[in-house]
Design an enzyme around this catalytic site. Structure first.
Site, PDB file in Angstrom:
ATOM      1  N   ASP A  13       0.824  -1.219   0.000  1.00 54.98           N
ATOM      2  CA  ASP A  13       0.000   0.000   0.000  1.00 54.98           C
ATOM      3  C   ASP A  13       0.853   1.263   0.000  1.00 54.98           C
ATOM      4  O   ASP A  13       0.407   2.319   0.451  1.00 54.98           O
ATOM      5  CB  ASP A  13      -0.966   0.019   1.203  1.00 54.98           C
ATOM      6  CG  ASP A  13      -1.769  -1.255   1.325  1.00 54.98           C
ATOM      7  OD1 ASP A  13      -2.351  -1.669   0.303  1.00 54.98           O
ATOM      8  OD2 ASP A  13      -1.814  -1.851   2.414  1.00 54.98           O
ATOM      9  N   LYS A  16       2.865   2.039  -5.127  1.00 53.33           N
ATOM     10  CA  LYS A  16       3.792   1.627  -6.185  1.00 53.33           C
ATOM     11  C   LYS A  16       3.234   1.910  -7.569  1.00 53.33           C
ATOM     12  O   LYS A  16       3.971   2.218  -8.502  1.00 53.33           O
ATOM     13  CB  LYS A  16       4.097   0.131  -6.050  1.00 53.33           C
ATOM     14  CG  LYS A  16       4.808  -0.259  -4.775  1.00 53.33           C
ATOM     15  CD  LYS A  16       5.031  -1.751  -4.683  1.00 53.33           C
ATOM     16  CE  LYS A  16       3.772  -2.554  -4.507  1.00 53.33           C
ATOM     17  NZ  LYS A  16       3.050  -2.268  -3.245  1.00 53.33           N
ATOM     18  N   GLY A  40      -4.073  -4.315  -4.988  1.00 52.16           N
ATOM     19  CA  GLY A  40      -4.421  -3.478  -6.125  1.00 52.16           C
ATOM     20  C   GLY A  40      -3.570  -2.237  -6.208  1.00 52.16           C
ATOM     21  O   GLY A  40      -2.953  -1.814  -5.231  1.00 52.16           O
ATOM     22  N   HIS A  41      -3.492  -1.675  -7.393  1.00 50.15           N
ATOM     23  CA  HIS A  41      -2.838  -0.392  -7.616  1.00 50.15           C
ATOM     24  C   HIS A  41      -3.903   0.646  -7.940  1.00 50.15           C
ATOM     25  O   HIS A  41      -4.790   0.390  -8.764  1.00 50.15           O
ATOM     26  CB  HIS A  41      -1.844  -0.467  -8.787  1.00 50.15           C
ATOM     27  CG  HIS A  41      -0.677  -1.364  -8.538  1.00 50.15           C
ATOM     28  ND1 HIS A  41      -0.024  -1.411  -7.334  1.00 50.15           N
ATOM     29  CD2 HIS A  41      -0.034  -2.245  -9.346  1.00 50.15           C
ATOM     30  CE1 HIS A  41       0.980  -2.278  -7.421  1.00 50.15           C
ATOM     31  NE2 HIS A  41       0.983  -2.804  -8.622  1.00 50.15           N
ATOM     32  N   GLN A 223       1.995  -6.346  -3.227  1.00 50.48           N
ATOM     33  CA  GLN A 223       2.461  -6.398  -1.844  1.00 50.48           C
ATOM     34  C   GLN A 223       3.839  -5.719  -1.707  1.00 50.48           C
ATOM     35  O   GLN A 223       4.136  -4.795  -2.438  1.00 50.48           O
ATOM     36  CB  GLN A 223       2.461  -7.829  -1.307  1.00 50.48           C
ATOM     37  CG  GLN A 223       1.086  -8.432  -1.164  1.00 50.48           C
ATOM     38  CD  GLN A 223       0.675  -9.226  -2.376  1.00 50.48           C
ATOM     39  OE1 GLN A 223       1.474  -9.746  -3.133  1.00 50.48           O
ATOM     40  NE2 GLN A 223      -0.613  -9.333  -2.585  1.00 50.48           N
TER      41      GLN A 223
END
Length: 428
Positions: A13, A16, A40-41, A223
């Site tokens: 989180d 990235k 998720g991004h 992650q």
């Protein structure tokens, strides 16, 4: 070899996706090398929010070929739904490629994930219950089903029948749950083949061909370092290797293909789920609650509230070492705007008074250490309009430079807001 890895240095989180998106502009391929749809991004472009789980962040650039590598575990229904979402927003997924060697997440993986977590009770790991761990377990036990198996219905059904025989025994005898119907599962998965087949490709060949041509290839994981199966705070980790070394197996390249490793550092620390957290600010702490509120610290996929804390530079130094980071990128500096003072964890203190300047390897120690803080002045003002480092208040610049000093590598980017253009470039 012009390869770059974007890696999280904390518990995920960190943001990235925004730097993957930023660096993708100069890349030909963007490759996801591990994980599944349990992370998720979130990327903001021209005010539009994209929440991506499986498709690599580079999909937002028409010149990029996004590749889902062999180290990823894939729920095909989730992948197709994500493709539909992107296409509905006007984003072409025509260039997307999916490794034939990636493993499939099956319905029995998700069911086993749910029931096993429930049976652990207070000892639960805090998984997303998406079937990620059981899918990787089957891969290690060599009974997994791969994407390429979908292209041969006979092989797919044979492998499914073999796998589900064992899984149904576990569900019915071990957990008193109903078994699953292999014929129904086969019908559901094979019905997706017409849409999936055009995406399936030899990802290793595509990556090496681009590298051989001297093109820039960007590798992204899900992650982060301290959720790594081997290097993280086990057992409160994910089931794959997010560290930079995971690129080698998850994308099929050697170490010499990588020339840059950008470690992404959130300006404070968060984690989701269970596990040790030395610098945690517990729920009800006014600073922690403010970090959650200003940082929108809720899981992209699950909506779970993230646990907040001050920046832990003991972790960051260790992550820089583990990943051979060449530089770091700071996100969410703007979240710290209202605070009068800021704390940075520079060491740990054990129950016996021992000072740790590195992350202790023993779980009994890391669960009990206390943070040793260094206090810096805050800047008490919003910074989201900054365009260069010089636009930041002196206290904000000092905070950035202190991170740089403690990390031991240069800071290359600073995020001062969620949008693509809210990125300060210090070096590249």
């Amino acid at each position: 070899m012009p390869g770059t890895v974007i890696v999280g240095t904390q518990w995920g989180d960190e943001g990235k996706g925004r730097f993957t998106d930023y660096l993708a502009e100069e890349s030909t391929l963007v490759v996801r090398y591990q994980g599944g749809h349990n992370a998720g991004h979130t990327i903001v472009v021209d005010g539009e929010v994209f929440k991506i789980q499986l498709v690599p962040s580079g999909v937002l650039y028409p010149h990029v070929t996004p590749i889902i590598g062999n180290g990823v575990v894939v729920d095909p229904a989730v992948l197709l739904a994500e493709i539909d979402m992107l296409e509905a927003k006007g984003v072409s997924t025509a260039n997307l490629r999916l490794s034939g060697n990636a493993h499939l997440i099956m319905p029995y993986h998700q069911e086993l994930d749910r029931v096993s977590e429930r049976y652990l009770g207070k000892n639960k790991l805090g998984t997303t219950k998406r079937g990620i761990g059981p899918a990787y377990a089957d891969k290690a036990m060599r009974v997994g089903i791969r994407v390429q198996d979908l292209l041969d219905p006979k092989i797919f059904r044979q492998k499914l029948d073999l796998a589900i025989r064992d899984k149904n025994l576990m569900l019915t005898k071990g957990y008193n749950r109903p078994g699953l119907d292999p014929q129904a599962i086969a019908a559901d998965y094979l019905a997706m083949v017409p849409r999936l087949e055009p995406l399936i490709d030899d990802s290793v060949h595509l990556i090496h061909s681009a590298l051989d041509r001297g093109e820039h290839v960007l590798f992204e994981g899900a992650q982060a370092t301290f959720l790594d199966l081997d290097q993280g705070t086990y057992p409160f980790v994910t089931s794959s290797n997010p560290v930079a070394g995971g690129v080698c197996t998850g994308a099929g390249v050697g170490p010499r293909a990588i020339e840059r490793v950008v470690g992404v550092v959130k300006a404070y620390t968060t984690r989701v789920g269970s596990g040790p957290f030395p610098s945690e600010l517990f729920e009800g702490d006014p600073v922690g609650d403010e970090l959650v509120a200003r940082g929108h610290e809720y899981g992209t996929n699950t909506g779970r509230r993230r646990r907040p804390g001050w920046l832990d530079m003991v972790m960051i130094r260790h992550a820089v070492r583990l990943n051979s980071c060449t530089d770091v990128a700071i996100t969410k500096l703007d979240v710290l705007a209202p605070f009068e003072e800021l704390k940075i964890c520079v060491a740990y203190e054990g129950d016996d008074g021992t000072r740790y300047d590195h992350v202790p390897y023993h779980q009994s120690v890391i669960h009990k250490v206390r943070p040793v803080y260094e206090t810096l002045p805050g800047w008490r003002g919003e910074i989201d309009d900054a365009k260069t480092l010089d636009d930041l208040p002196a206290e904000a610049r000092d905070y950035v430079r202190r991170i740089e000093e403690l990390a031991g590598v240069p800071v290359s980017f600073v995020g001062v807001g969620p949008a693509r253009d809210q990125t300060l470039v210090l070096s590249s």
